[in-house]
Design a protein around this motif. Structure first.
Motif, short mmCIF file in Angstrom:
data_model
loop_
_atom_site.label_atom_id
_atom_site.label_comp_id
_atom_site.label_asym_id
_atom_site.label_seq_id
_atom_site.Cartn_x
_atom_site.Cartn_y
_atom_site.Cartn_z
N GLU A 152 0.89 -1.08 0.07
CA GLU A 152 -0.01 -0.01 0.04
C GLU A 152 0.97 1.15 0.01
OE1 GLU A 152 -4.19 0.40 1.97
OE2 GLU A 152 -2.82 1.23 3.52
N ALA A 153 0.49 2.22 -0.78
CA ALA A 153 1.38 3.34 -0.98
C ALA A 153 0.56 4.50 -1.32
CB ALA A 153 2.47 3.37 -2.10
N PHE A 154 0.58 5.77 -0.89
CA PHE A 154 0.17 6.95 -1.10
C PHE A 154 0.84 7.88 -1.76
CE2 PHE A 154 -1.12 11.30 0.18
CZ PHE A 154 -2.59 11.24 -0.20
N THR A 155 0.24 8.52 -2.84
CA THR A 155 1.15 9.68 -3.76
C THR A 155 0.40 10.83 -3.97
OG1 THR A 155 2.35 9.96 -5.72
CG2 THR A 155 0.51 8.39 -5.85
N ARG A 156 1.08 11.85 -3.66
CA ARG A 156 0.32 13.24 -4.13
C ARG A 156 0.85 13.69 -5.63
NH1 ARG A 156 -1.20 16.87 0.48
NH2 ARG A 156 -1.15 15.59 2.50
N LEU A 157 1.53 12.91 -6.15
CA LEU A 157 2.29 13.22 -7.54
C LEU A 157 1.21 13.29 -8.61
CD1 LEU A 157 5.51 11.59 -6.71
CD2 LEU A 157 5.11 14.18 -6.72
N THR A 158 0.06 12.42 -8.53
CA THR A 158 -0.85 12.13 -9.45
C THR A 158 -2.27 11.76 -8.92
OG1 THR A 158 -0.92 11.09 -11.65
CG2 THR A 158 -0.31 9.77 -9.95
N GLY A 159 -3.20 11.73 -9.96
CA GLY A 159 -4.41 11.35 -9.54
C GLY A 159 -5.02 10.64 -10.80
N LEU A 160 -6.27 10.23 -10.41
CA LEU A 160 -7.09 9.22 -11.44
C LEU A 160 -7.31 10.17 -12.67
CD1 LEU A 160 -9.05 6.61 -9.35
CD2 LEU A 160 -7.02 6.41 -10.63
N ASP A 161 -7.62 11.38 -12.52
CA ASP A 161 -7.90 12.39 -13.70
C ASP A 161 -6.85 12.20 -14.53
OD1 ASP A 161 -6.27 13.47 -12.03
OD2 ASP A 161 -7.11 15.61 -12.24
N ALA A 162 -5.53 12.00 -14.08
CA ALA A 162 -4.39 11.91 -15.17
C ALA A 162 -4.25 10.51 -15.57
CB ALA A 162 -3.25 12.17 -14.39
N LEU A 163 -4.19 9.64 -14.60
CA LEU A 163 -4.03 8.24 -14.90
C LEU A 163 -4.97 7.72 -16.04
CD1 LEU A 163 -3.17 6.71 -11.38
CD2 LEU A 163 -1.60 7.29 -13.19
N ASP A 166 -6.89 10.17 -21.91
CA ASP A 166 -7.18 9.34 -23.29
C ASP A 166 -6.60 8.10 -23.63
OD1 ASP A 166 -9.10 11.16 -23.50
OD2 ASP A 166 -7.95 12.62 -24.95
N ASP A 167 -5.21 7.89 -23.39
CA ASP A 167 -4.52 6.79 -23.72
C ASP A 167 -4.16 5.95 -22.63
OD1 ASP A 167 -2.64 8.44 -22.26
OD2 ASP A 167 -1.16 8.47 -23.89
N GLY A 168 -4.74 6.13 -21.27
CA GLY A 168 -4.76 5.58 -19.99
C GLY A 168 -3.28 5.51 -19.38
N SER A 169 -3.23 4.40 -18.74
CA SER A 169 -2.07 4.48 -17.97
C SER A 169 -1.87 2.82 -17.44
CB SER A 169 -1.72 5.18 -16.65
OG SER A 169 -1.99 6.71 -16.98
N ALA A 170 -0.59 2.70 -17.07
CA ALA A 170 -0.26 1.18 -16.40
C ALA A 170 0.50 1.22 -15.18
CB ALA A 170 0.38 0.40 -17.72
N ILE A 171 0.35 0.20 -14.64
CA ILE A 171 1.11 -0.05 -13.24
C ILE A 171 2.23 -0.97 -14.08
CG2 ILE A 171 -0.35 -1.57 -12.18
CD1 ILE A 171 0.67 -0.33 -9.45
N ILE A 172 3.46 -0.80 -13.35
CA ILE A 172 4.64 -1.71 -13.86
C ILE A 172 5.36 -2.10 -12.63
CG2 ILE A 172 6.78 -1.90 -15.35
CD1 ILE A 172 4.30 -1.97 -17.52
N ILE A 173 5.65 -3.38 -12.79
CA ILE A 173 6.51 -3.93 -11.56
C ILE A 173 7.92 -4.24 -12.38
CG2 ILE A 173 7.18 -5.43 -9.76
CD1 ILE A 173 4.17 -5.62 -9.38
N HIS A 174 9.11 -4.03 -11.78
CA HIS A 174 10.26 -4.24 -12.56
C HIS A 174 11.08 -5.39 -11.77
CE1 HIS A 174 10.88 -0.72 -14.85
NE2 HIS A 174 9.75 -0.27 -14.09
#
Length: 198
Positions: A152-163, A166-174
């Motif tokens: 569980e993490a919390f970020t102030r750097l982005t929000g769902l309006d950005a994620l 139009d081209d969406g977003s992805a969560i990536i694990i390295h």
């Protein structure tokens, strides 16, 4: 004949006059009074909750099968992210985890089509970077000895309006952990898991 000194003096007088003109205070519209302080705002104790957007992602591994899920909750001051990975999902240890700019995981095993980090800028990767961080930067995820993880993490750097643009977003694990400084991805290595945020 006009001398250079006279021209320079005239230019300075004109610049000073323009500066004074632009520095004139503008009248502000009348308000109903001062804005309330945070302590004066209604909150959960008064039964007032903000409208919170939600999103999810099914996380797939290098073989293309689902290995876990991610849940996103947009709060009034940032984004709460919760990830759960099944037993055997990934190699034990620390792994970098980031939010990427394009919502696709179609190139299974590579996951390059998800693009760079959300809010990527030159030299700006890393939570410890004085030039950063980028909007997609997150703390590392720890995978247990059995290959499962709860995060569980919390970020102030982005929000769902950005994620959810139009081209969406992805969560990536390295494959490896992120050192939060090295460019461009903190030395986190290959992309081993991906989830489209929806």
């Amino acid at each position: 004949m006009i001398t250079r000194t006279a021209i320079a003096t005239a230019a300075l007088v004109l610049a000073a006059a323009c500066g004074q003109e632009s520095a004139q205070p503008q009248e502000l519209p009348e308000t109903a009074g001062p804005l309330p302080s945070p302590s004066e705002m209604p909150g959960p104790d008064e039964g007032v909750y903000p409208s919170m957007m939600r999103a999810t992602a099914s996380i797939i591994g290098a073989e293309g099968t689902e290995i876990g899920t991610a849940n996103f909750l947009d709060g009034p001051n940032g984004e709460l992210i919760r990830v759960e990975l099944s037993k055997g999902a990934l190699e034990p240890g620390w792994h970098g985890i980031h939010l990427h700019a394009v919502g696709t995981c179609e190139d299974v095993g590579e996951f390059k089509e998800s693009g760079g980090h959300q809010g990527k800028h030159e030299g700006g990767h890393g939570l410890l970077n004085p030039k950063g961080p980028e909007a997609g930067d997150l703390p590392n995820i720890w995978v247990a000895a059995d290959g499962s993880a709860g995060y569980e993490a919390f970020t102030r750097l982005t929000g769902l309006d950005a994620l959810l643009d139009d081209d969406g977003s992805a969560i990536i694990i390295h494959e490896d952990e992120d050192d939060h400084m090295t460019q461009p991805i903190g030395g986190a290595g290959a992309r081993v898991a991906c989830g489209v945020i929806e």
